[in-house]
Design a protein around this motif. Structure first.
Motif, PDB file in Angstrom:
ATOM      1  N   UNK A  50     -32.333  -8.526  50.118  1.00  0.00           N
ATOM      2  CA  UNK A  50     -32.651  -7.635  48.851  1.00  0.00           C
ATOM      3  C   UNK A  50     -31.901  -8.028  47.744  1.00  0.00           C
ATOM      4  N   UNK A  51     -32.887  -8.081  46.586  1.00  0.00           N
ATOM      5  CA  UNK A  51     -32.374  -8.551  45.253  1.00  0.00           C
ATOM      6  C   UNK A  51     -31.367  -7.478  44.809  1.00  0.00           C
ATOM      7  N   UNK A  52     -30.481  -7.677  43.960  1.00  0.00           N
ATOM      8  CA  UNK A  52     -29.764  -6.615  43.413  1.00  0.00           C
ATOM      9  C   UNK A  52     -30.149  -6.287  41.864  1.00  0.00           C
ATOM     10  N   UNK A  53     -31.495  -6.408  41.584  1.00  0.00           N
ATOM     11  CA  UNK A  53     -31.825  -6.244  40.106  1.00  0.00           C
ATOM     12  C   UNK A  53     -31.868  -4.876  39.888  1.00  0.00           C
ATOM     13  N   UNK A  54     -31.410  -4.646  38.468  1.00  0.00           N
ATOM     14  CA  UNK A  54     -31.715  -3.319  37.952  1.00  0.00           C
ATOM     15  C   UNK A  54     -31.225  -2.005  38.742  1.00  0.00           C
ATOM     16  N   UNK A  55     -30.094  -1.957  39.378  1.00  0.00           N
ATOM     17  CA  UNK A  55     -29.577  -1.066  40.206  1.00  0.00           C
ATOM     18  C   UNK A  55     -28.218  -0.589  39.546  1.00  0.00           C
ATOM     19  N   UNK A  56     -28.090   0.919  39.645  1.00  0.00           N
ATOM     20  CA  UNK A  56     -26.767   1.596  39.450  1.00  0.00           C
ATOM     21  C   UNK A  56     -25.734   1.239  40.171  1.00  0.00           C
ATOM     22  N   UNK A  57     -24.578   1.234  39.719  1.00  0.00           N
ATOM     23  CA  UNK A  57     -23.532   0.646  40.374  1.00  0.00           C
ATOM     24  C   UNK A  57     -23.279   1.280  41.981  1.00  0.00           C
ATOM     25  N   UNK A  58     -23.384   2.738  41.811  1.00  0.00           N
ATOM     26  CA  UNK A  58     -23.465   3.199  43.093  1.00  0.00           C
ATOM     27  C   UNK A  58     -24.500   3.070  44.229  1.00  0.00           C
ATOM     28  N   UNK A  59     -25.606   2.549  43.685  1.00  0.00           N
ATOM     29  CA  UNK A  59     -26.764   2.230  44.490  1.00  0.00           C
ATOM     30  C   UNK A  59     -26.585   0.946  45.153  1.00  0.00           C
ATOM     31  N   UNK A  60     -25.785  -0.118  44.397  1.00  0.00           N
ATOM     32  CA  UNK A  60     -25.275  -1.033  44.667  1.00  0.00           C
ATOM     33  C   UNK A  60     -24.384  -1.194  45.903  1.00  0.00           C
ATOM     34  N   UNK A  61     -23.610  -0.370  45.707  1.00  0.00           N
ATOM     35  CA  UNK A  61     -22.315   0.022  46.549  1.00  0.00           C
ATOM     36  C   UNK A  61     -23.016   0.602  47.880  1.00  0.00           C
ATOM     37  N   UNK A  62     -23.940   1.161  47.834  1.00  0.00           N
ATOM     38  CA  UNK A  62     -24.630   1.932  49.017  1.00  0.00           C
ATOM     39  C   UNK A  62     -25.206   0.853  49.781  1.00  0.00           C
ATOM     40  N   UNK A  63     -25.867  -0.135  49.267  1.00  0.00           N
ATOM     41  CA  UNK A  63     -26.433  -1.349  49.582  1.00  0.00           C
ATOM     42  C   UNK A  63     -25.391  -2.035  50.662  1.00  0.00           C
ATOM     43  N   UNK A  64     -24.470  -2.377  50.038  1.00  0.00           N
ATOM     44  CA  UNK A  64     -23.128  -3.094  50.642  1.00  0.00           C
ATOM     45  C   UNK A  64     -22.522  -2.480  51.992  1.00  0.00           C
ATOM     46  N   UNK A  65     -22.584  -1.066  51.716  1.00  0.00           N
ATOM     47  CA  UNK A  65     -21.744  -0.176  52.765  1.00  0.00           C
ATOM     48  C   UNK A  65     -22.725   0.056  53.940  1.00  0.00           C
ATOM     49  N   UNK A  66     -23.904  -0.177  53.832  1.00  0.00           N
ATOM     50  CA  UNK A  66     -25.128  -0.008  54.977  1.00  0.00           C
ATOM     51  C   UNK A  66     -25.708  -1.408  55.210  1.00  0.00           C
ATOM     52  N   UNK A  67     -24.807  -2.542  54.853  1.00  0.00           N
ATOM     53  CA  UNK A  67     -25.641  -3.914  55.098  1.00  0.00           C
ATOM     54  C   UNK A  67     -25.379  -4.238  56.614  1.00  0.00           C
ATOM     55  N   UNK A  68     -24.513  -3.564  57.472  1.00  0.00           N
ATOM     56  CA  UNK A  68     -24.683  -3.949  58.841  1.00  0.00           C
ATOM     57  C   UNK A  68     -23.472  -5.014  59.210  1.00  0.00           C
ATOM     58  N   UNK A  69     -23.782  -5.451  60.602  1.00  0.00           N
ATOM     59  CA  UNK A  69     -22.424  -6.385  60.929  1.00  0.00           C
ATOM     60  C   UNK A  69     -22.604  -7.634  60.524  1.00  0.00           C
ATOM     61  N   UNK A  70     -23.510  -8.337  60.062  1.00  0.00           N
ATOM     62  CA  UNK A  70     -23.915  -9.714  59.808  1.00  0.00           C
ATOM     63  C   UNK A  70     -24.437  -9.517  58.276  1.00  0.00           C
ATOM     64  N   UNK A  71     -23.676  -9.948  57.513  1.00  0.00           N
ATOM     65  CA  UNK A  71     -24.208  -9.834  56.017  1.00  0.00           C
ATOM     66  C   UNK A  71     -24.739 -11.257  55.315  1.00  0.00           C
ATOM     67  N   UNK A  72     -25.866 -11.521  54.713  1.00  0.00           N
ATOM     68  CA  UNK A  72     -26.139 -12.587  53.984  1.00  0.00           C
ATOM     69  C   UNK A  72     -26.258 -12.395  52.682  1.00  0.00           C
ATOM     70  N   UNK A 100     -25.728 -19.340  50.237  1.00  0.00           N
ATOM     71  CA  UNK A 100     -26.690 -18.365  51.206  1.00  0.00           C
ATOM     72  C   UNK A 100     -25.838 -18.229  52.411  1.00  0.00           C
ATOM     73  N   UNK A 101     -26.360 -17.025  52.985  1.00  0.00           N
ATOM     74  CA  UNK A 101     -25.812 -16.862  54.467  1.00  0.00           C
ATOM     75  C   UNK A 101     -24.206 -16.814  54.562  1.00  0.00           C
ATOM     76  N   UNK A 102     -23.554 -15.718  54.046  1.00  0.00           N
ATOM     77  CA  UNK A 102     -22.142 -15.605  54.392  1.00  0.00           C
ATOM     78  C   UNK A 102     -22.046 -14.575  55.171  1.00  0.00           C
ATOM     79  N   UNK A 103     -21.649 -14.932  56.358  1.00  0.00           N
ATOM     80  CA  UNK A 103     -21.425 -14.265  57.554  1.00  0.00           C
ATOM     81  C   UNK A 103     -19.840 -13.473  57.461  1.00  0.00           C
ATOM     82  N   UNK A 104     -19.733 -12.426  56.877  1.00  0.00           N
ATOM     83  CA  UNK A 104     -18.348 -11.899  56.639  1.00  0.00           C
ATOM     84  C   UNK A 104     -17.659 -11.253  57.500  1.00  0.00           C
ATOM     85  N   UNK A 105     -18.025 -10.312  58.119  1.00  0.00           N
ATOM     86  CA  UNK A 105     -17.190  -9.620  58.664  1.00  0.00           C
ATOM     87  C   UNK A 105     -16.920  -9.798  60.347  1.00  0.00           C
TER      88      UNK A 105
END
Length: 124
Positions: A50-72, A100-105
């Motif tokens: 999901x591209x992070x274009x033209x999002x408010x800061x809090x909406x971007x934060x929500x995308x990260x919080x709800x990203x799941x166990x594997x994050x790309x 691409x494909x950073x598996x962080x958690x």
């Protein structure tokens, strides 16, 4: 969490006339730090496709919080010339350095699995 903070967005521009989301801080010993590929100052272009274009800061934060166990993450590396200001070159597709494909958690997932196992054993 993923072990890093972000800045930017349409309502909190980090760079003038730029609505992009940037990595502002990486937590020592956090998932992103242990993975080693993400750097402070990187522009995050997309999370889980999901591209992070033209999002408010809090909406971007929500995308990260709800990203799941594997994050790309699709990022654009901050380029810093020897003399002069920090510059962002290209759109991350050509000329830039896309990752691409950073598996962080990994660490967080392992800790969660241990916690679940311990809770399950306590109930038995």
């Amino acid at each position: 969490g993923l072990g890093f903070n972000i800045v930017g967005g349409t309502d909190q521009q980090y760079i003038a006339n730029d609505n992009s989301i940037y990595v502002s801080w990486i937590k020592k010993d956090g998932a992103a730090y242990l993975d080693g590929r993400l750097q402070e100052g990187d522009k995050i272009l997309a999370i889980n496709g999901k591209e992070l274009k033209d999002l408010r800061h809090k909406d971007a934060v929500e995308l990260f919080r709800n990203a799941g166990c594997y994050v790309s993450l699709k990022i654009q590396r901050r380029l810093q010339p020897q003399n002069g200001p920090v510059d962002h070159r290209g759109d991350g597709e050509s000329g830039g350095l896309p990752l691409a494909a950073i598996l962080v958690p990994g660490l967080a997932l392992a800790a969660t699995a241990v916690w679940i196992l311990l809770r399950y054993r306590q109930r038995m």
